[in-house]
Write a protein that holds these residues in place. Structure first.
Motif, PDB file in Angstrom:
ATOM      1  N   LYS A   1       0.847  -1.180   0.000  1.00  0.00           N
ATOM      2  CA  LYS A   1       0.000   0.000   0.000  1.00  0.00           C
ATOM      3  C   LYS A   1       0.889   1.238   0.000  1.00  0.00           C
ATOM      4  O   LYS A   1       2.105   1.157   0.194  1.00  0.00           O
ATOM      5  CB  LYS A   1      -0.912  -0.007   1.223  1.00  0.00           C
ATOM      6  N   ARG A   2       0.281   2.394  -0.203  1.00  0.00           N
ATOM      7  CA  ARG A   2       1.056   3.622  -0.353  1.00  0.00           C
ATOM      8  C   ARG A   2       1.945   3.895   0.857  1.00  0.00           C
ATOM      9  O   ARG A   2       3.102   4.298   0.719  1.00  0.00           O
ATOM     10  CB  ARG A   2       0.099   4.798  -0.572  1.00  0.00           C
ATOM     11  N   LYS A   3       1.435   3.650   2.058  1.00  0.00           N
ATOM     12  CA  LYS A   3       2.192   3.938   3.266  1.00  0.00           C
ATOM     13  C   LYS A   3       3.249   2.891   3.563  1.00  0.00           C
ATOM     14  O   LYS A   3       4.020   3.040   4.511  1.00  0.00           O
ATOM     15  CB  LYS A   3       1.235   4.048   4.455  1.00  0.00           C
ATOM     16  N   GLU A   4       3.299   1.817   2.783  1.00  0.00           N
ATOM     17  CA  GLU A   4       4.218   0.716   3.056  1.00  0.00           C
ATOM     18  C   GLU A   4       5.419   0.683   2.119  1.00  0.00           C
ATOM     19  O   GLU A   4       6.195  -0.262   2.142  1.00  0.00           O
ATOM     20  CB  GLU A   4       3.476  -0.625   2.955  1.00  0.00           C
ATOM     21  N   TRP A   5       5.586   1.717   1.297  1.00  0.00           N
ATOM     22  CA  TRP A   5       6.657   1.669   0.308  1.00  0.00           C
ATOM     23  C   TRP A   5       8.039   1.627   0.941  1.00  0.00           C
ATOM     24  O   TRP A   5       8.950   0.996   0.417  1.00  0.00           O
ATOM     25  CB  TRP A   5       6.550   2.865  -0.646  1.00  0.00           C
TER      26      TRP A   5
ATOM     27  N   PRO B   1       4.057  -8.399   5.434  1.00  0.00           N
ATOM     28  CA  PRO B   1       3.595  -7.008   5.563  1.00  0.00           C
ATOM     29  C   PRO B   1       3.526  -6.271   4.233  1.00  0.00           C
ATOM     30  O   PRO B   1       2.976  -5.181   4.164  1.00  0.00           O
ATOM     31  CB  PRO B   1       4.650  -6.367   6.483  1.00  0.00           C
ATOM     32  N   LEU B   2       4.104  -6.839   3.174  1.00  0.00           N
ATOM     33  CA  LEU B   2       4.064  -6.191   1.868  1.00  0.00           C
ATOM     34  C   LEU B   2       2.787  -6.531   1.107  1.00  0.00           C
ATOM     35  O   LEU B   2       2.595  -6.090  -0.016  1.00  0.00           O
ATOM     36  CB  LEU B   2       5.276  -6.619   1.026  1.00  0.00           C
TER      37      LEU B   2
END
Length: 485
Positions: free
Chosen positions: A272-276, A316-317
Motif C-alpha cells: 500500500k502507499r504507506k508501506e513503500w 507485511p508487503l
C-alpha cells in the motif's frame, strides 16, 4: 478466521500422528522428510533391519541430519535442533519430527494471527495452502519459520530485545541471516545498536556452545560453508560480478523449487502507499540474499525451504484485499501435493510431470541434484519411455518425453523415426521447436548446438508424437523413436 489458525495446526498434528510413514521408507526418498534420514543414516550403505534403531543412535546425542549435495551425502543439523528434538523423538520415535514441526507451526500462527488480526486473514489461507509441503520436512525449517515470525513480531512492535534474540538464533540456523542482522536491527528502528549486540552475542554463544558440546555448527555442511564464504566476500566487496548470474527465473518459477509455485502467497505481495519504505527495505533484503547466495536449493527439494523463513518477512508487503480467485488458484496449483503429500515428496516426478508444474522449466543449474531418473548421461523428468536401447528411446504411446542430456560435445545429431501411420511429431531441443509431418517409416535428422554447462554442453529434449501403432505380441503402442549421436 481465528478458528482457521487453530484448526489448521490440529489437522497437521493429526497427520503427524496417523500418517503411514512406511510409504516413505521404501528405498531412496528425495525429500528431506524423516525417512530421508532413515534411508541414508549409513551414508549410502544398506541399512540394518531396524531403521528406527539406527535413528536412535543419532538422536539425541550428537545427532546430525543427513543431506545430499550433488549426489554425495553430508551430515548437518544445528545442535540446538538436536536437543530440542530429543524429547519428541524419545516419546514418539520418528513421528516426533512431524509433531515437533506442527508445534512450531502452531506457535507461528499464534504470533502472526495476533499481529495482523483480520486485515491479513486471507493471506494466511494462501500461506496455509503451502504448508503441507513443509510440514513433513524433517529439517529445522519449521523452527526457522517460527523465529522469522518472532522477528517480524519484533519489527512491528519495535521491540529491540525480541529482534535481537530471534535474529541471533535465526542467524545460527541460517548463516546467511548472520550478515543481515544489522539490517534487521535498523528495520526495528528502536535501539539498533543494542539489538545488533544481542544478536551477535547470542550467535557466538551458540557457536561456542556447539564447539563445547560437540554438536553441528552452521558451516559443517559444505554448501553452507560456501554460502558463508560468498556472503563474506560480498560484505568486503558489495559488487556482484557481471559473470556471476543468479538463475532468477528458475528461483521464482522452477518446476521443483520455484518460489511462486510452492509459496503462492507471494502472488499478492503488493504494498500500500504507506508501506513503500518497508517494501523497498524488504526487497533490498531479498536482492542481497540472491546476490550472495549463488547456490540455491542445492539438495533438490520439492519447494525451496531456504525461502521458507523469508515468507513471514514478506507478509507485511501484501495487499489487504480478500482475493478468492487467487486463493483458489493457489490451492488448485498445489492440489496434487495437498492430496498426496507423502507420495509427492518421496517421488516428486508424480506431480512435476503433471499440469501446471510441467509447463515450467526444470532447474538446469542444479540438474545433478534434482530428483530425476538418470540413465547414462540423460536426466529424465518422467517415466514415459517404453524402451531404452543404447543411444535411443521410444515414448509410451502418445506420451510426452522430456530429458536433459549432458555431453562433452558442442553439438548433437538427433534422428526421429515415425513408427506409426502418417504422424505429426513435436520436437524441441534447447528451445528450438520442430513440427514434423512424417509418413510411415520416414525419418527426420538434424544437428543441434548445446548450451555451455560448466565444462560440458547441455541439451534439453522434448518429444511427443500425436499417433501410435500397436505392436504385437508385446501389445505396446509406439509412435516414434528418437536417436542421438
Amino acid at each position: 478466521m481465528k478458528k482457521f489458525f487453530i484448526i489448521l495446526p490440529l489437522v497437521y498434528l493429526f497427520f503427524a500422528i496417523t500418517a503411514d510413514f512406511q510409504v516413505l521408507k521404501r528405498g531412496y526418498a528425495h525429500g528431506e522428510e524423516g525417512s530421508y534420514i532413515l534411508t541414508q543414516l549409513s551414508f549410502g550403505h544398506e541399512l540394518s533391519e531396524s531403521a528406527v534403531d539406527e535413528l536412535a543412535k543419532f538422536y539425541p546425542k550428537g545427532g546430525r541430519i543427513v543431506l545430499t549435495w550433488r549426489g554425495k551425502p553430508y551430515v548437518y543439523s544445528p545442535w540446538v535442533y538436536d536437543y530440542l528434538m530429543m524429547p519428541f523423538f524419545s516419546l514418539f520415535s520418528e513421528r516426533g519430527f512431524y509433531i515437533f514441526n506442527a508445534v512450531f507451526i502452531f506457535l507461528s500462527f499464534l504470533l502472526l494471527s495476533g499481529l495482523f488480526r483480520k486485515s491479513y486473514a486471507p493471506f494466511f489461507v494462501l500461506l496455509g495452502s503451502s504448508f503441507p509441503v513443509f510440514l513433513i520436512l524433517e529439517g529445522p525449517y519449521s523452527l526457522e519459520f517460527f523465529l522469522s515470525s518472532l522477528l517480524l513480531y519484533g519489527f512491528m512492535k519495535k521491540n529491540s530485545l525480541i529482534i535481537g534474540i530471534s535474529g541471533g538464533i535465526l542467524a545460527f540456523f541460517s548463516p546467511l541471516f548472520f550478515f543481515l542482522v544489522p539490517l534487521f536491527s535498523i528495520l526495528g528502528k528502536k535501539r539498533p545498536v543494542l539489538s545488533s549486540i544481542i544478536s551477535f552475542s547470542l550467535f557466538f554463544a551458540l557457536v561456542f556452545s556447539g564447539i563445547k558440546l560437540g554438536g553441528s555448527l552452521p558451516w559443517d555442511s559444505p554448501v553452507l560453508a560456501s554460502t558463508v564464504k560468498e556472503a563474506s566476500n560480498f560484505i568486503v566487496n558489495p559488487f556482484v560480478p557481471i559473470k556471476t548470474s543468479f538463475p532468477i527465473f528458475p528461483f521464482l518459477f522452477g518446476r521443483f523449487t520455484g518460489l511462486f509455485l510452492y509459496f503462492p502467497v507471494v502472488f499478492l505481495l503488493v504494498p500500500k502507499r504507506k508501506e513503500w519504505g518497508y517494501f523497498i527495505t524488504g526487497l533490498g533484503l531479498i536482492l542481497i540474499f540472491l546476490a550472495i547466495n549463488s547456490v540455491y536449493a542445492p539438495f533438490g527439494f520439492v519447494g525451496n525451504p531456504w525461502a521458507f523463513p523469508i515468507i513471514p518477512l514478506l507478509l507485511p508487503l501484501s495487499l489487504r484485499r480478500f482475493s478468492r480467485p487467487l486463493i483458489l488458484l493457489s490451492i488448485l496449483s498445489l492440489s496434487i501435493i495437498l492430496l498426496l503429500p507423502l507420495r509427492c515428496l518421496s517421488n516428486p516426478l508424480l506431480h512435476t510431470s503433471s499440469f501446471p508444474f510441467n509447463i515450467f522449466p526444470p532447474e538446469t543449474a542444479i540438474i545433478q541434484s534434482l530428483p530425476v531418473v538418470k540413465i547414462g548421461e540423460n536426466y529424465h523428468f518422467d517415466l514415459n519411455f517404453f524402451t531404452y536401447k543404447g543411444n535411443s528411446l521410444r515414448p509410451r504411446g502418445k506420451s510426452r518425453v522430456e530429458f536433459i542430456r549432458l555431453s562433452s560435445f558442442p553439438s548433437m545429431t538427433i534422428t526421429v523415426r515415425n513408427l506409426a501411420d502418417e504422424n505429426s511429431i513435436s520436437l524441441k531441443v534447447n528451445g528450438s521447436s520442430r513440427r514434423l509431418k512424417l509418413k510411415e517409416g520416414e525419418s527426420f535428422k538434424e544437428t543441434f548446438n548445446g548450451k555451455i554447462f560448466g565444462s560440458q554442453y547441455l541439451y534439453r529434449v522434448i518429444l511427443k508424437p500425436e499417433k501410435c501403432r500397436v505392436y504385437f505380441p508385446s501389445k505396446v503402442c509406439l509412435g516414434a523413436e528418437l536417436k542421438w549421436k
